[in-house]
Structures are given as C-alpha cells and as structure tokens.
Motif scaffolding. Sequence first.
Motif, short mmCIF file in Angstrom:
data_model
loop_
_atom_site.label_atom_id
_atom_site.label_comp_id
_atom_site.label_asym_id
_atom_site.label_seq_id
_atom_site.Cartn_x
_atom_site.Cartn_y
_atom_site.Cartn_z
N LYS A 53 0.84 -1.20 0.00
CA LYS A 53 0.00 0.00 0.00
C LYS A 53 0.88 1.25 0.00
CE LYS A 53 -4.12 1.68 2.30
NZ LYS A 53 -5.06 1.38 3.39
N ASN A 54 2.00 1.15 0.68
CA ASN A 54 2.87 2.32 0.84
C ASN A 54 4.32 1.88 0.65
OD1 ASN A 54 4.31 4.52 1.66
ND2 ASN A 54 3.39 4.67 3.71
N GLU A 55 4.87 2.16 -0.53
CA GLU A 55 6.23 1.70 -0.83
C GLU A 55 7.30 2.40 -0.01
OE1 GLU A 55 6.38 2.17 -5.02
OE2 GLU A 55 5.32 0.29 -5.35
N SER A 56 6.96 3.56 0.57
CA SER A 56 8.01 4.20 1.38
C SER A 56 8.03 3.66 2.80
CB SER A 56 7.89 5.72 1.38
OG SER A 56 6.64 6.15 1.01
N ASP A 57 7.12 2.75 3.11
CA ASP A 57 7.15 2.11 4.43
C ASP A 57 8.07 0.89 4.37
OD1 ASP A 57 6.68 0.69 6.72
OD2 ASP A 57 4.68 0.01 6.11
N PRO A 58 9.25 0.97 4.99
CA PRO A 58 10.19 -0.17 4.88
C PRO A 58 9.63 -1.44 5.50
CG PRO A 58 11.08 1.56 6.33
CD PRO A 58 9.76 2.05 5.85
N LEU A 59 8.62 -1.33 6.35
CA LEU A 59 8.04 -2.52 6.98
C LEU A 59 6.99 -3.19 6.08
CD1 LEU A 59 7.66 -1.41 10.70
CD2 LEU A 59 9.56 -2.58 9.57
C1 NAG Z 1 4.15 5.77 4.11
O1 NAG Z 1 5.23 5.34 4.92
C2 NAG Z 1 6.08 6.39 5.34
C3 NAG Z 1 7.29 5.77 6.02
O2 NAG Z 1 6.89 4.93 7.06
C4 NAG Z 1 5.30 7.33 6.23
O3 NAG Z 1 6.13 8.40 6.63
C5 NAG Z 1 4.09 7.86 5.47
O4 NAG Z 1 3.28 8.62 6.34
C6 NAG Z 1 3.27 6.72 4.92
N1 NAG Z 1 2.23 7.23 4.06
C7 NAG Z 1 0.95 6.94 4.25
C8 NAG Z 1 -0.01 7.52 3.26
O5 NAG Z 1 0.57 6.24 5.15
#
Ligand code: NAG
Length: 587
Positions: free
Chosen positions: A155-161
Amino acid sequence: MDISLFLFVGFSCFLLINGNKVEDCDYLTDKTSLQSFHVLLQAEQPYRTAYHFQSPQNWLNDPNGPMYYKGVYHLFYQYNPNSAWFGDGMVWAHSASYDLINWFGLDHALVPSEPFDAISCWSGSATILPGDKPVILYTGIDANYNQVQNLANPKNESDPLLVEWVKYSRNPLMTPPDGVKGDNFRDPTTAWQGPDGTWKVVIGSYSNSQGMAILYQSQDFVHWTMHRDPLYSSSKTEMWECPDFFPVSINSTNGVDTSVENPSVRHVMKASFNSHDYYIVGTYVTEQERFLPDADFTGTSSDLRFDYGKFYASKSFFDGKKNRRILCAWVNESDSMEDDLKKGWSGLQSIPRQIWLDLNGKQLVQWPVEELNSLRDNEVYVYDKQLESGSVFEVSGITASQADIEIMFELPKLEEAEFIDTSLVDPQLICDKQDASVTGKFGPFGLLALATKDLTEQTAIFFRVFRDHKDYKVLMCSDQKRSSLRNELDKTTYGAFVDIDPQREMVSLRTLIDHSIIESFGGKGRSVITTRVYPKLAINDEAHLFAFNNGSLSVRVSRLNAWSMNKAQITAGGEPGTISEDFSRKK
Ligand SMILES: *[C@@H]1O[C@H](CO)[C@@H](O)[C@H](O)[C@H]1NC(C)=O
Ligand SMILES: *[C@@H]1O[C@H](CO)[C@@H](O)[C@H](O)[C@H]1NC(C)=O
Ligand SMILES: *[C@@H]1O[C@H](CO)[C@@H](O)[C@H](O)[C@H]1NC(C)=O
Ligand SMILES: *[C@@H]1O[C@H](CO)[C@@H](O)[C@H](O)[C@H]1NC(C)=O
C-alpha cells in the motif's frame, strides 16, 4: 505440571492443567494476558525453540516471499490462525528483522478475502521491480478449490516494513492451463527479467506423469502468457511444489540477483516433492527459454538435496545488503498430530542459510548466516584430544539444550578404513543398518546431542569413513533411534555422503541444537541433515552433550568449540498495530 492450551475454533477453547479443565478462553480476553499466558506456556514446553523462528501458537509451514527491502529483512510464512493443524483459511503471516535472527511480528500481509483467494492464500514469492518496487505473486485457493496465481502490491512503498498489501483488482493473473488439474498449479517463484526486459516466472505443476516448472512471460507483470514448453520437466519427479530457480556464481560464495545471466554464473533448479527439496545444476539458455541440467533427476537416493533430513518448501532470495543468497525452509514436526494440539503449535523455520555453488561446480554449499554467531556465548573448547576406540567425553560448561558446536576430526592411518562399494548403496540405509551402536573401523564418531547423563536418550550425529575403489567416502548420519523414551515419534535415521577428500581435509561438523531441532552441517556445509527430536528426560538443564568414537580405530579431535546460545527475540504479530516498541527502538 502439564499445561496445555487446546484451541478448537468454532467449538470451544480452554486451558488444561494436569489434564483438568481450569479456565475457558474468555480468561484470555485482552492481549496482555494472552501474551503473559504464552510466556507461561513456553516455560512449560520443553520443545519450543529459543533461536529458531516459530510462531507463539498454531500451525506454520512454507516460508514465503523472503526479501531484503530498504534496510529490513522480511519473512512471510504460511500460517493457520485457527489451529495447530493445517487447514483452510491459510494466511501470509509477516515478520521483519534487521539481522535474520531477531524477528518482530507484523499484521498478516494476505488473508483470504476475494473470490480469487476465498479459501486460502497459499505460497508465493516476492520480486523487487526496477525502481525499488516490491510485489508479491501468490497462489490463491479460489472458491472452487482451484489454484490460481495472484498479484499484490504494498500500500505504501516508502514504508520499509511493508505492513499493508493491496491485492490487484483483476486477479487472478494465471489459471490452470489445459491439461493441468486445478489442484496441480501453485507456488510462483521470484520472477526474473530477460535481457530484452521480458519478465519470466515459473509455477510448480504436474502433467502427463511429469513434475514441472511451467513458464510464464510478461511485459508489464500483469498480463502473463504461458510459454509453449515448461522451463523444465522430469518424469522422475512428482508434483513440483515451491520450485526455485536462481543463478549461482561459478567462483565465489557471493550471491547474484535472480535476473543475472552471464558466463560467470550457472543456474539451480529446485523442486519440493516426496517430502524433500531436490535440485539440479545446469545452464539456462535464455534465447530458447530452456534449462539444460548437467544431469536430470534420477528418482534415486543419489539425487542432490538441500538437506538430507527434514527441510521442505524452501525458498531463496538475493540479499543485496551483503551480496549473498539466503535459503529458508519449513521444518515440520516428528511427533503426532495429537501432540501438536497439546503443544498448541506445529512447525519451525530453519536458521537462514547462505548458499553458494561449490568450487567443483557439482553441488551447493550451505552455512548458517553469520548473524547467528551474535547469539553465541560462554565458549568452551578442546584442542588435540585423542578419542580412543569406545570413548565418550562430555562437553560441559554450556547449555547443551541450546548450543552451537564446531568439531574437526583427524584420521591417522586412513588407509586402514574398511572397504565399501558406494555405487551400490543408499547412504540413508547404511546409516540405518549401521547406526551409532554398530562398531566399524573409522566410525561411528561424532556428537551425542540432547543426551541424558547415562546416554539412555541421545541423538547421535556421526561419521563413518570408508575406502572406495580408488578414493575415500565420508558418510554422515543422524540417528534418532534413541532420541526419546517416548513412542509414537518418527525416529527415521537420516544419512548422506559428504563430498570431501579426507586425505586433504579434516572431517568437520557444525551442529545447531535448539531444544527440539538439530541442524548439522557436515564437511563445511557440503551435506546438511536437520532433525526434530523430543527427548523425555534430556530437556533443558537435563540435556548433555558428548563427543564419542565407537569405531575400532582411534580418531583425533583436532579442535572442538562449543557455545551456549542466547535466546533470539521473536515477538508475535497478527494483530493490527503490533509493530512492537522493541522494533522501533532497535532501528
Ligand atoms: C508511508 O510510509 C512512510 C514511512 O513509514 C510514512 O512516513 C508515510 O506517512 C506513509 N504514508 C501513508 C499515506 O501512510
Ligand atoms: C570468475 O569467473 C568469471 C568467468 O569466467 C571471470 O570473468 C572472473 O574473473 C572470475 N572471478 C574470479 C574472482 O575468479
Ligand atoms: C512431516 O513430518 C512427518 C512425520 O515425521 C513426515 O512423515 C513427513 O514426511 C514430513 N513432511 C515434510 C514435508 O517434511
Ligand atoms: C558404542 O558401542 C557399544 C557396543 O556396541 C554400545 O553399547 C554403545 O551404545 C555404543 N555407543 C553409542 C553412542 O552408540
């Protein structure tokens, strides 16, 4: 005190102490009491492991989609949230780690929810697409119990988890082709990309009396076309589960990424069937989409296996952080299904192993990831000790139920080894007939793990060295016959030849002991045997470790190093919002 948690979902749930029902599960309403309850349960459970991955309760099997992404290792695994047995409703449970040893549980990544995975979310793999975009391909069991291949994206590629996953709306991407039964089409591999940018993936199958890896191709990872021929098939095999197809360097222990194809690599094709993980080494001819193995499977005991004991449905991945390929696998129980209910759980993951091609090009070599050494404590050692015929000595000063041991044997007067015609024999059968109690010339010598002081209970991991027509043969065995006073356990003896020349190299063994699992690496990882054992007396502090020689010729322990192993931190997931504080702290 004998405490058991019985969980019959949709039926009832209660706690037993000494066989008496004392509590219903509504006692365990909030999560905190559930967790402390598990701590109690573990203390009473001698077969739970300390540094192997296992879930706090219930059934687990295949590792799925292991990967390294943005500084984090991910392990997904087949998990039944409802029972200590396998069943419908399998999910992708999810844990993350910074070191492959300590793991933090996250929310389940994939659970049955859509027509294309209504019954279960079965095994699959992760692929990291260009631009650092991880995706999952997995097998859904659809409402008609057909096996279909599905795609999911984070769902969120910037979330390393990578906590949340979204299933692609136009799943399934692949359905069983003509001539393939609906229940013979599963376990997509990590995909790889050809020089022209085309994506390829193989699916395990069985058709026309041949186990096979069916090949699909795609330009966009969404539209997939079946290739005319399977990438490989063999009449010597059964239904292929969890195929794995990956390159290995011809002259380095470093791993290479799955799409690499050049003269410095060869390819490995692994298939899981008949309760074992078998592999062949060969050449991948990209232009023709063919895999040409040096030799086909034979359907005999001479076929190469990752592990000659219990080790199934393995999956490898390329670890870009340390440039290595890592292998993980499911190790199942050897006690009864009733025992699984009593324990409340079933199944472990092996210690992740680095895997590479032996310099001789003939087989793979495996070794526990170096991160495991961080749990070593309290080293004891012995140098240069003669082991006369019939001698046994205790390795004391370590926690023998939770240990890591390395031992090297020197064999003087090698030429006195007894003769054997190894072309005629199945190593597992020799180990079974000539178990640890049967005296030979060189061997049996090795370790007695999880043993009582008087050796009534013991698991013997040992070698025998023979003279063949013109060279020497090293046989490695794991003998479970005396592993427990309990009956109704699978005590099969395991065995394999170890491809080393004892004229040039000492006979070495590394053994990882962890309460109910023993993983043994012979000849620096050239042959591996994993077993599950359930001693009745040799548990926790009652467990002892010995080295022994029951051959008529003496051998020399050139060096023995043994360590107590600390407990790994492995916390539960599965509930929403369970990213533990420990996890964020370690970051
Ligand atoms: C996606 O993950 C990043 C890193 O954990 C976080 O900073 C960001 O808020 C997240 N975006 C959403 C839409 O949840
Ligand atoms: C490994 O083999 C390749 C191909 O033959 C060669 O180019 C490379 O230099 C070799 N590397 C080493 C470390 O020997
Ligand atoms: C699981 O364990 C049972 C009992 O030891 C054994 O017969 C079976 O082959 C095992 N299956 C796998 C896949 O390891
Ligand atoms: C060594 O051999 C003796 C005599 O056969 C036997 O009683 C003993 O159990 C053997 N030791 C082991 C560890 O098997």
